[in-house]
Motif scaffolding. Structure first.
Motif, PDB file in Angstrom:
ATOM      1  N   GLN A 127       0.858  -1.179   0.000  1.00 59.88           N
ATOM      2  CA  GLN A 127       0.000   0.000   0.000  1.00 59.88           C
ATOM      3  C   GLN A 127       0.893   1.228   0.000  1.00 59.88           C
ATOM      4  O   GLN A 127       1.679   1.436   0.926  1.00 59.88           O
ATOM      5  N   TYR A 128       0.805   2.014  -1.066  1.00 59.25           N
ATOM      6  CA  TYR A 128       1.648   3.202  -1.242  1.00 59.25           C
ATOM      7  C   TYR A 128       3.128   2.848  -1.134  1.00 59.25           C
ATOM      8  O   TYR A 128       3.922   3.579  -0.558  1.00 59.25           O
ATOM      9  N   GLY A 129       3.489   1.678  -1.655  1.00 60.69           N
ATOM     10  CA  GLY A 129       4.882   1.248  -1.675  1.00 60.69           C
ATOM     11  C   GLY A 129       5.366   0.609  -0.396  1.00 60.69           C
ATOM     12  O   GLY A 129       6.521   0.184  -0.317  1.00 60.69           O
ATOM     13  N   SER A 130       4.519   0.536   0.626  1.00 61.49           N
ATOM     14  CA  SER A 130       4.916  -0.076   1.902  1.00 61.49           C
ATOM     15  C   SER A 130       4.217  -1.419   2.069  1.00 61.49           C
ATOM     16  O   SER A 130       3.037  -1.548   1.727  1.00 61.49           O
ATOM     17  N   PRO A 131       4.931  -2.408   2.628  1.00 61.68           N
ATOM     18  CA  PRO A 131       4.275  -3.695   2.850  1.00 61.68           C
ATOM     19  C   PRO A 131       3.234  -3.586   3.968  1.00 61.68           C
ATOM     20  O   PRO A 131       3.438  -2.882   4.958  1.00 61.68           O
ATOM     21  N   MET A 132       2.131  -4.252   3.770  1.00 63.29           N
ATOM     22  CA  MET A 132       1.065  -4.273   4.756  1.00 63.29           C
ATOM     23  C   MET A 132       0.517  -5.695   4.773  1.00 63.29           C
ATOM     24  O   MET A 132       0.408  -6.328   3.724  1.00 63.29           O
ATOM     25  N   CYS A 133       0.214  -6.202   5.941  1.00 69.86           N
ATOM     26  CA  CYS A 133      -0.337  -7.545   6.040  1.00 69.86           C
ATOM     27  C   CYS A 133      -1.810  -7.467   6.428  1.00 69.86           C
ATOM     28  O   CYS A 133      -2.168  -6.777   7.380  1.00 69.86           O
ATOM     29  N   ILE A 134      -2.627  -8.164   5.652  1.00 67.45           N
ATOM     30  CA  ILE A 134      -4.054  -8.207   5.939  1.00 67.45           C
ATOM     31  C   ILE A 134      -4.436  -9.632   6.285  1.00 67.45           C
ATOM     32  O   ILE A 134      -3.807 -10.593   5.846  1.00 67.45           O
ATOM     33  N   LEU A 135      -5.460  -9.738   7.102  1.00 67.30           N
ATOM     34  CA  LEU A 135      -5.955 -11.051   7.481  1.00 67.30           C
ATOM     35  C   LEU A 135      -7.022 -11.484   6.500  1.00 67.30           C
ATOM     36  O   LEU A 135      -7.797 -10.669   6.016  1.00 67.30           O
ATOM     37  N   GLY A 136      -7.070 -12.760   6.238  1.00 64.80           N
ATOM     38  CA  GLY A 136      -7.992 -13.301   5.252  1.00 64.80           C
ATOM     39  C   GLY A 136      -9.361 -13.630   5.806  1.00 64.80           C
ATOM     40  O   GLY A 136     -10.051 -14.499   5.273  1.00 64.80           O
TER      41      GLY A 136
END
Length: 182
Positions: A132-141
């Motif tokens: 997101q906007y070049g930064s890693p982000m972790c989302i839960l499924g």
């Protein structure tokens, strides 16, 4: 076999014994029209461990659909919110829940009790890293989805669940066969 992340395989009219470990558990279909089965329970953490957190979800059992057409794992929105709280994740202004990617390895397992057997997903299996906007982000499924009565409420065990579990959709025996994938 394909390495993790390379996709899956559709086999019509047979079972590939080399793709799963242990016996296939044949879970009866509870409603025709969907591959709907009874889920005994859903728990967060290891049963009996100090860190076990059983959120108030699927109390006394609930209904679930095993569905290749759904990417995530969905459930009633209030229950998914309680589950996310038990996982210790943060809510952002979207239907998805996020967690610091550095914290993913320390998240607890999520276990689905189906047909008297436990089917477990580790945090590396129920999270996805996106940019997101070049930064890693972790989302839960896990995502809230309120299926109205009379069909609902329902959990939907989508591709995140099926990526770790071999599934057989058995019309002859009117059941869904499940076993951990190799």
């Amino acid at each position: 076999g394909a390495s993790e992340g390379d996709g899956g395989e559709l086999l019509l009219g047979g079972i590939d014994e080399g793709q799963f470990q242990g016996p296939l558990r044949c879970i009866p279909v509870t409603r025709r029209g969907y591959w709907q089965i009874h889920m005994d329970r859903l728990s967060v953490g290891s049963a009996g461990s100090v860190g076990c957190r059983d959120p108030p979800v699927c109390r006394g059992g609930c209904e679930a659909i095993v569905d290749t057409g759904t990417s995530l794992i969905t459930g009633p929105s209030t229950e998914v919110a309680a589950m996310q709280k038990a996982l210790g994740t943060l809510r952002v202004p979207s239907p998805q829940y996020t967690v610091d990617c550095d914290k993913v390895p320390s998240l607890p397992n999520v276990t689905f009790g189906l047909g008297g057997q436990d089917f477990t997903l580790g945090p590396q299996h129920y999270t996805m890293q996106v940019s997101q906007y070049g930064s890693p982000m972790c989302i839960l499924g896990f995502m809230g989805l309120d299926v109205p009565a009379p069909a609902g409420p329902l959990w939907i065990l989508g591709d995140l669940f099926l990526a770790r579990h071999y599934a057989v959709f058995d019309r002859d025996h009117n059941c869904v066969g499940l076993a951990p994938s190799k």
